[in-house]
Write a protein that holds these residues in place. Structure first.
Motif, PDB file in Angstrom:
ATOM      1  N   VAL A  13       2.596  68.200  58.889  1.00 30.95           N
ATOM      2  CA  VAL A  13       1.507  68.915  59.565  1.00 30.95           C
ATOM      3  C   VAL A  13       1.121  70.089  58.678  1.00 30.95           C
ATOM      4  O   VAL A  13       1.917  71.002  58.462  1.00 30.95           O
ATOM      5  N   VAL A  14      -0.098  70.059  58.149  1.00 29.78           N
ATOM      6  CA  VAL A  14      -0.578  71.070  57.213  1.00 29.78           C
ATOM      7  C   VAL A  14      -1.392  72.104  57.965  1.00 29.78           C
ATOM      8  O   VAL A  14      -2.373  71.761  58.647  1.00 29.78           O
ATOM      9  N   ILE A  15      -0.974  73.370  57.847  1.00 28.77           N
ATOM     10  CA  ILE A  15      -1.647  74.474  58.534  1.00 28.77           C
ATOM     11  C   ILE A  15      -2.140  75.468  57.494  1.00 28.77           C
ATOM     12  O   ILE A  15      -1.410  75.840  56.572  1.00 28.77           O
ATOM     13  N   ALA A  16      -3.396  75.885  57.646  1.00 28.45           N
ATOM     14  CA  ALA A  16      -3.966  76.966  56.842  1.00 28.45           C
ATOM     15  C   ALA A  16      -4.632  77.940  57.801  1.00 28.45           C
ATOM     16  O   ALA A  16      -5.451  77.536  58.626  1.00 28.45           O
ATOM     17  N   GLY A  17      -4.255  79.217  57.694  1.00 30.78           N
ATOM     18  CA  GLY A  17      -4.705  80.172  58.704  1.00 30.78           C
ATOM     19  C   GLY A  17      -4.075  79.802  60.025  1.00 30.78           C
ATOM     20  O   GLY A  17      -2.857  79.704  60.150  1.00 30.78           O
ATOM     21  N   ARG A  65       0.069  98.018  47.867  1.00 37.77           N
ATOM     22  CA  ARG A  65      -0.410  97.900  49.259  1.00 37.77           C
ATOM     23  C   ARG A  65      -1.496  96.838  49.407  1.00 37.77           C
ATOM     24  O   ARG A  65      -2.508  97.062  50.069  1.00 37.77           O
ATOM     25  N   LYS A  66      -1.299  95.694  48.798  1.00 34.92           N
ATOM     26  CA  LYS A  66      -2.307  94.647  48.833  1.00 34.92           C
ATOM     27  C   LYS A  66      -2.049  93.676  49.981  1.00 34.92           C
ATOM     28  O   LYS A  66      -0.914  93.416  50.372  1.00 34.92           O
ATOM     29  N   ARG A  67      -3.140  93.132  50.502  1.00 32.45           N
ATOM     30  CA  ARG A  67      -3.059  92.028  51.450  1.00 32.45           C
ATOM     31  C   ARG A  67      -2.866  90.762  50.632  1.00 32.45           C
ATOM     32  O   ARG A  67      -3.610  90.482  49.701  1.00 32.45           O
ATOM     33  N   ILE A  68      -1.865  89.986  50.987  1.00 27.14           N
ATOM     34  CA  ILE A  68      -1.565  88.772  50.242  1.00 27.14           C
ATOM     35  C   ILE A  68      -1.776  87.550  51.126  1.00 27.14           C
ATOM     36  O   ILE A  68      -1.641  87.595  52.357  1.00 27.14           O
ATOM     37  N   PHE A  69      -2.114  86.457  50.478  1.00 25.71           N
ATOM     38  CA  PHE A  69      -2.180  85.148  51.121  1.00 25.71           C
ATOM     39  C   PHE A  69      -1.528  84.146  50.173  1.00 25.71           C
ATOM     40  O   PHE A  69      -1.868  84.135  48.998  1.00 25.71           O
ATOM     41  N   PRO A  70      -0.628  83.312  50.702  1.00 33.39           N
ATOM     42  CA  PRO A  70      -0.072  83.245  52.048  1.00 33.39           C
ATOM     43  C   PRO A  70       0.635  84.541  52.458  1.00 33.39           C
ATOM     44  O   PRO A  70       0.910  85.400  51.634  1.00 33.39           O
ATOM     45  N   SER A  71       0.911  84.620  53.754  1.00 31.22           N
ATOM     46  CA  SER A  71       1.493  85.828  54.322  1.00 31.22           C
ATOM     47  C   SER A  71       2.889  86.095  53.797  1.00 31.22           C
ATOM     48  O   SER A  71       3.573  85.201  53.278  1.00 31.22           O
ATOM     49  N   LEU A  72       3.323  87.352  53.957  1.00 34.62           N
ATOM     50  CA  LEU A  72       4.685  87.714  53.553  1.00 34.62           C
ATOM     51  C   LEU A  72       5.710  86.870  54.307  1.00 34.62           C
ATOM     52  O   LEU A  72       6.728  86.450  53.737  1.00 34.62           O
ATOM     53  N   SER A  73       5.467  86.584  55.583  1.00 35.25           N
ATOM     54  CA  SER A  73       6.370  85.717  56.351  1.00 35.25           C
ATOM     55  C   SER A  73       6.480  84.339  55.713  1.00 35.25           C
ATOM     56  O   SER A  73       7.567  83.755  55.640  1.00 35.25           O
ATOM     57  N   SER A  74       5.349  83.813  55.270  1.00 35.71           N
ATOM     58  CA  SER A  74       5.358  82.488  54.641  1.00 35.71           C
ATOM     59  C   SER A  74       6.233  82.479  53.402  1.00 35.71           C
ATOM     60  O   SER A  74       6.963  81.514  53.146  1.00 35.71           O
ATOM     61  N   TYR A  75       6.164  83.561  52.629  1.00 34.26           N
ATOM     62  CA  TYR A  75       6.977  83.652  51.415  1.00 34.26           C
ATOM     63  C   TYR A  75       8.453  83.829  51.742  1.00 34.26           C
ATOM     64  O   TYR A  75       9.309  83.109  51.229  1.00 34.26           O
ATOM     65  N   LEU A  76       8.771  84.818  52.585  1.00 31.92           N
ATOM     66  CA  LEU A  76      10.171  85.162  52.805  1.00 31.92           C
ATOM     67  C   LEU A  76      10.928  84.054  53.522  1.00 31.92           C
ATOM     68  O   LEU A  76      12.066  83.730  53.161  1.00 31.92           O
ATOM     69  N   LEU A  77      10.318  83.462  54.544  1.00 33.32           N
ATOM     70  CA  LEU A  77      10.991  82.390  55.264  1.00 33.32           C
ATOM     71  C   LEU A  77      10.956  81.084  54.476  1.00 33.32           C
ATOM     72  O   LEU A  77      11.894  80.284  54.543  1.00 33.32           O
ATOM     73  N   GLY A 107       4.190  83.960  61.972  1.00 25.76           N
ATOM     74  CA  GLY A 107       3.199  84.510  61.048  1.00 25.76           C
ATOM     75  C   GLY A 107       3.053  83.707  59.771  1.00 25.76           C
ATOM     76  O   GLY A 107       2.754  84.255  58.710  1.00 25.76           O
ATOM     77  N   ILE A 108       3.235  82.402  59.866  1.00 22.78           N
ATOM     78  CA  ILE A 108       3.119  81.510  58.701  1.00 22.78           C
ATOM     79  C   ILE A 108       1.688  80.984  58.653  1.00 22.78           C
ATOM     80  O   ILE A 108       1.239  80.328  59.605  1.00 22.78           O
TER      81      ILE A 108
END
Length: 273
Positions: free
Chosen positions: A155-159, A54-66, A206-207
């Protein structure tokens, strides 16, 4: 804020990081349990970290899966911003589908291997021989219209912040714009429409850590893909800004979450010696 990183290179500049080798994360589970965030895990770690620990991960799960598969990525883009996605055909790599598509697609067009990055697995199809070579290398057919461009935008996005945006000029030795494939950085102004499209996709999907590749055709932006792990060549000294954007994002998102799952014991964070 207690942070565990599984990628020392990508978390340079972040304070108070505890680095854990990905293959050792269960051997150091107490450290992982005590972390507020775990950063840059390997894809194979996600199930355990997100669903078991149950950990909060970064990058987001959306970023990983997509970001893991161009097919899933493209379908998400089509759902959110269909006018900004090049015409794309996705099909099983069977002899019937391959023959059907070859008879309907007009060369030149672009064909991609769904799980690839840095321009690898991206081919310009100009002849049936090109098509045959591509089919032999891919499990699934992913064909996309060829856009009349000699450059694109990264285009580089963080947060939720745009850390950098720049043109990538086409390589002299291929049709690729990727810096890793010989592309060059251009210094022309970046169109606001490209920034707006990247932010729309990032916020909607959610990326929170990505380099979006955007093509401009007649002033209209098209999204080609995003890379969850992008190269730093074009950041031009903005690594401190990137680290700051990540840290701000983690702090902001941390304020929106409750405590650790109450069914798990409260972990103890190690103190400095």
């Amino acid at each position: 804020m207690r942070l565990v990183s599984f990628d020392a290179f990508r978390t340079l500049g972040l304070p108070g990081i505890h680095y854990v080798k990905p293959e050792h994360f269960l051997h150091q589970q107490a450290l992982v349990d005590a972390a507020d965030w775990v950063l840059f895990p390997e894809f194979w770690q996600l199930g355990t970290l997100v669903f078991a620990l149950r950990k909060r991960i970064f990058p987001s799960l959306s970023s990983y899966l997509l970001g893991h598969d161009k097919i899933e990525m493209t379908r998400a883009f089509q759902a959110v911003a269909p006018r900004h996605v090049p015409e794309t055909v996705i099909a099983a790599n069977t002899p019937d589908d391959a023959d059907r598509l070859w008879s309907t697609l007009t060369p030149p067009f672009v064909a991609k291997i769904p799980r690839s990055s840095m321009g690898e697995g991206v081919s310009l199809i100009e002849s049936h021989a090109d098509w045959t070579r591509y089919l032999a290398a891919t499990p699934t057919i992913y064909a996309q219209e060829y856009l009349p461009i000699d450059r694109d935008l990264r285009v580089v996005i963080a947060g939720s912040e745009v850390v950098a945006a720049y043109w990538r000029l086409q390589s002299a030795r291929s049709f690729h714009n990727n810096l890793a494939r010989g592309g060059r950085i251009g210094d022309d102004p970046v169109p606001p429409a490209a920034i707006e499209l990247a932010l729309l996709l990032a916020r909607t999907l959610g990326i929170d850590h990505a380099g979006f590749d955007i093509a401009m055709v007649g002033g209209h932006p098209y999204v080609l893909e995003f890379n969850r792990l992008f190269g730093y060549q074009g950041l031009n000294g903005r690594l401190d800004r990137l680290a700051g954007a990540i840290l701000d994002h983690l702090r902001t998102q941390g304020d929106h979450h409750g405590p650790h799952d109450p069914i798990r014991p409260t972990p103890v964070w190690p103190t400095a010696a």
